[in-house]
Enzyme design. Structure first.
Site, mmCIF file in Angstrom:
data_model
loop_
_atom_site.group_PDB
_atom_site.id
_atom_site.type_symbol
_atom_site.label_atom_id
_atom_site.label_comp_id
_atom_site.label_asym_id
_atom_site.label_seq_id
_atom_site.Cartn_x
_atom_site.Cartn_y
_atom_site.Cartn_z
ATOM 1 N N ASP A 45 0.817 -1.209 0.000
ATOM 2 C CA ASP A 45 0.000 0.000 0.000
ATOM 3 C C ASP A 45 0.854 1.264 0.000
ATOM 4 O OD1 ASP A 45 -0.880 -1.004 3.407
ATOM 5 O OD2 ASP A 45 1.038 -0.398 2.539
ATOM 6 N N ASP A 62 -7.534 -3.503 13.974
ATOM 7 C CA ASP A 62 -8.911 -3.825 13.583
ATOM 8 C C ASP A 62 -8.947 -5.032 12.658
ATOM 9 O OD1 ASP A 62 -9.268 -1.205 11.023
ATOM 10 O OD2 ASP A 62 -7.816 -2.812 11.308
ATOM 11 N N HIS A 66 -7.300 -5.692 9.964
ATOM 12 C CA HIS A 66 -7.189 -5.508 8.518
ATOM 13 C C HIS A 66 -5.869 -6.023 7.982
ATOM 14 C CE1 HIS A 66 -5.322 -1.285 9.286
ATOM 15 N NE2 HIS A 66 -4.352 -2.110 8.964
ATOM 16 N N GLU A 107 -9.824 -2.293 5.202
ATOM 17 C CA GLU A 107 -10.480 -1.987 6.462
ATOM 18 C C GLU A 107 -11.722 -2.850 6.642
ATOM 19 O OE1 GLU A 107 -8.510 1.688 7.747
ATOM 20 O OE2 GLU A 107 -8.124 -0.461 7.692
#
Lengths: 297, 386
Positions: free
Chosen positions: A72, A141, A143, A148
């Site tokens: 990313d 979280d 991910h 997400e």
């Protein structure tokens, strides 16, 4: 899934680095045969990168015939911003090794047509013959990359808006100022990583424990996108003790029981080799032997 | 643009296994050079997709920006204040010899002299880039003749001058023109000095206060008119007094124009200034310290090591020891600060990307092992030569 639990961060980093190193050597990359590696950023893989650099400086590992694809990059952050993932990869990895700059691929968060940039990235991966080993981390979280909660589990490389959890987690890199943290990023999709022939997820620290629990002890769920890898034929999770704090005792005990076999990979000294009657074998051959015997998932 | 294309084709050299002075700290980083400039390797990697053409191992040494000496009267038998037919050769000789001391740029300095000397000598010392032939000439430093009689030091009394009514014209007439001039040292208590300071500053010439009996108020006014430097702090000025610190008080004055930094030259040989005094000045205003040699023609001659020649050699090593400041501070005082004084910090006195690749390779005792100008090796210590 294979779950490798090491005592602490340093040991986990070293194990992961040795695994990557051995995979590359075993592959025997060359002029017409590049090893493709997917790479993460963040604080978790820093130790692993340091170790890989060490193996390179020792002359044990070359990246001359390795192609890398990062997961990313932030959108709108200048490429030379100290917190951009380009800067991260340069300072923590690329500048210390012998990779060909043409083979180091990172998404361009400042491209004029962001979706075209993402499509081109997918194309480059395909042209490289797919990813041999995708290394990733996990967010608090759950991910993978910037996929997400709520991301499609068959998603491809695309633009994503970052969740508040992620922005909060990243604030520490931007002087704690939430307004300075980028809110969008280009990221490989869950599906993109699932396409890799092998996946290794690094998870260290107590703050990741809950996410690990959700990822491997509960069902496949798009709210915890790492859980998708329960359906990948060849995934390995490398963690430290702290990351297992939310797991069932039973899970931890099960995987720790088969750990000694894996520990041979890096802790074997001459004496132990002799005791096992394997002292005549070069270290690399021994690890390949172990890897092969362990490759049943 | 043609220049850019030519530079892009030039070989990329990567200096490895070294510590570089950057951002006030010694970092374990490689130094990349191309086309005589410091290169950003990250940009090279991601934009041009290139690696280094050549790697040079620096053996763990320190790489610092080349030293800049803004006050040097000559050396090796050469006296810049001598009116000869061939001043150029003298300057060239000094320029070449100071390379071994890590100096990559300098301001040849003329002491108080008669008009004829200025008229003859100044045109023969043009600004010149450095290279294998020697350190670069940044411009001339004119120390005098508009200085205090009382504080003239070694300057000849007969040739001292004060400003006449049409002060700036007087200056022009004295020097015969201001081409090639970079710094002028004068005493601000002289009448009409403020208009002179303003005119010189407007021309981009650095005005320095020295050889003066000015009190703090006069000195502050001079700074407000444009003065930015103090010539060899403590020497040839009134001593610090707690009720009137004189020029020395500029280091902590609160009446300087906003955003203006005052620089001060110090001869760090342990002789011109007591080390304790040097430390007081450094602690009061570390970012203004500029190391100078104020070397004289005797530099480097005969038993040069034990005469005034000692100043030159000892500057770098001695400062770190004498001032008790860090190696990084000492190195900046010899490179970055003089560059900032002369407004050259974008290309000199720094190892930032885009700056001229003028740098020195130093061992841990700060002895010069090699000197580079525009990325080219221009001097190397005997032991290091192949």
């Amino acid at each position: 899934m294979r779950l490798v639990i090491l005592d602490n961060y340093d040991l986990a980093s070293e194990w992961a680095a040795k695994y990557i190193c051995n995979r590359i050597i075993q592959f025997r990359p060359g002029q017409d045969r590049y090893f493709t590696l997917g790479l993460p950023t963040g604080s978790t893989p820093l130790g692993c990168y340091k170790k890989l650099i060490e193996y390179h400086k020792n002359g044990d590992l070359s990246f001359k015939y390795v192609k890398t694809f990062n997961m990313d990059e932030y959108v709108g952050l200048p490429r030379n911003h100290p917190e951009s993932y380009h800067s991260y990869m340069w300072n923590n990895f690329f500048k210390h090794i012998d990779i060909d700059p043409n083979n180091a691929h990172i998404l361009d968060g400042n491209a004029t047509d962001l979706q075209a940039e993402c499509d081109a990235f997918e194309k480059k991966i395909k042209e490289a013959g797919g990813i041999d080993l995708f290394v990733g981390g996990i967010g608090p979280d759950g991910h993978i990359a910037f996929n997400e909660p709520g991301s499609s589990l068959v998603s491809r490389t695309r633009l994503k808006t970052l969740a508040m959890d992620t922005i909060l987690a990243n604030a520490k890199y931007f002087d704690g100022d939430l307004s300075k943290v980028p809110t969008m990023a280009l990221t490989v999709g869950v599906g993109t990583v699932m396409d890799a022939r092998e996946v290794m997820i690094l998870i260290t620290g107590a703050h990741k424990a809950f996410a690990l629990y959700k990822a491997i002890e509960e069902g496949v769920n798009h709210m915890w996108t790492v859980s998708a890898f329960q359906q990948h034929p060849r995934t390995i999770f490398v963690c430290d003790e702290d990351a297992t704090l939310e797991l069932r005792v039973k899970t931890v005990k099960y995987f720790k029981a088969i750990l000694p076999l894996l520990l041979i990979l890096f802790s074997l000294k001459d004496l132990e080799l002799r005791n096992l009657g394997l002292h005549s074998l070069p270290f690399s051959f021994l690890t390949i032997y172990v890897l092969n015997s362990f490759c049943l998932c | 643009m043609r220049g850019g294309q030519v530079a892009a084709r030039a070989p990329v050299i990567q200096f490895t296994n070294c510590r570089i002075l950057r951002g006030g700290a010694l970092l374990r980083e490689d130094l990349w050079v191309r086309g005589g400039r410091i290169l950003d390797p990250e940009k090279l990697f991601f934009e041009e997709r290139r690696v280094a053409d050549e790697q040079r191992d620096c053996g763990g040494c320190i790489l610092a920006p080349g030293f800049i000496d803004v006050q040097i009267n000559g050396g090796f038998g050469v006296d810049f204040s001598q009116a000869s037919e061939d001043v150029g050769s003298g300057v060239a000789l000094v320029a070449r010899r100071i390379l071994s001391h890590g100096v990559t740029s300098f301001c040849p300095t003329l002491v108080t002299s008669p008009l004829e000397v200025y008229h003859k000598v100044l045109p023969q010392i043009p600004v010149k880039s450095g290279g294998p032939h020697g350190a670069g000439v940044l411009g001339v430093h004119l120390e005098g003749p508009f200085i205090s009689r009382e504080k003239r030091g070694a300057h000849p009394e007969a040739h001292l001058r004060s400003f006449e009514a049409d002060a700036f014209q007087d200056v022009l007439a004295t020097y015969g023109g201001l081409d090639n001039v970079r710094i002028v040292t004068l005493a601000p208590e002289l009448g009409h000095s403020h208009e002179v300071i303003r005119e010189l500053t407007a021309l981009g010439i650095c005005v320095s206060l020295g050889h003066s009996v000015a009190d703090l108020g006069t000195a502050e006014e001079a700074v407000q008119s444009g003065a930015t430097f103090i010539t060899h702090l403590f020497n040839a000025m009134l001593p610090f007094h707690h009720r009137d610190p004189g020029i020395v008080g500029l280091l902590t004055s609160d009446r300087l124009p906003a955003g203006r930094r005052i620089f001060y030259g110090m001869i760090a040989d342990g002789i011109h200034t007591n080390p304790a005094a040097l430390r007081i000045a450094h602690r009061a205003h570390p970012k203004g310290l500029v190391l100078v040699t104020d070397a004289v023609p005797a530099l480097g001659l005969g038993n040069g090591r034990h005469t005034l020649g000692q100043q030159e050699v000892e500057v770098e090593g001695l400062t770190a020891y004498v001032a008790g400041c860090s190696v990084e501070s000492a190195l900046e005082a010899a490179s970055l600060h003089p560059a900032q004084l002369l407004g050259l910090e974008k290309c000199k006195g720094t190892l930032d990307f885009g700056a001229d690749a003028d740098f020195v390779v130093l061992d841990d005792s700060l002895h010069v092992r090699a000197t580079y100008i525009s990325g080219e090796l221009v001097w190397q210590a005997e032991e290091a030569r192949p």
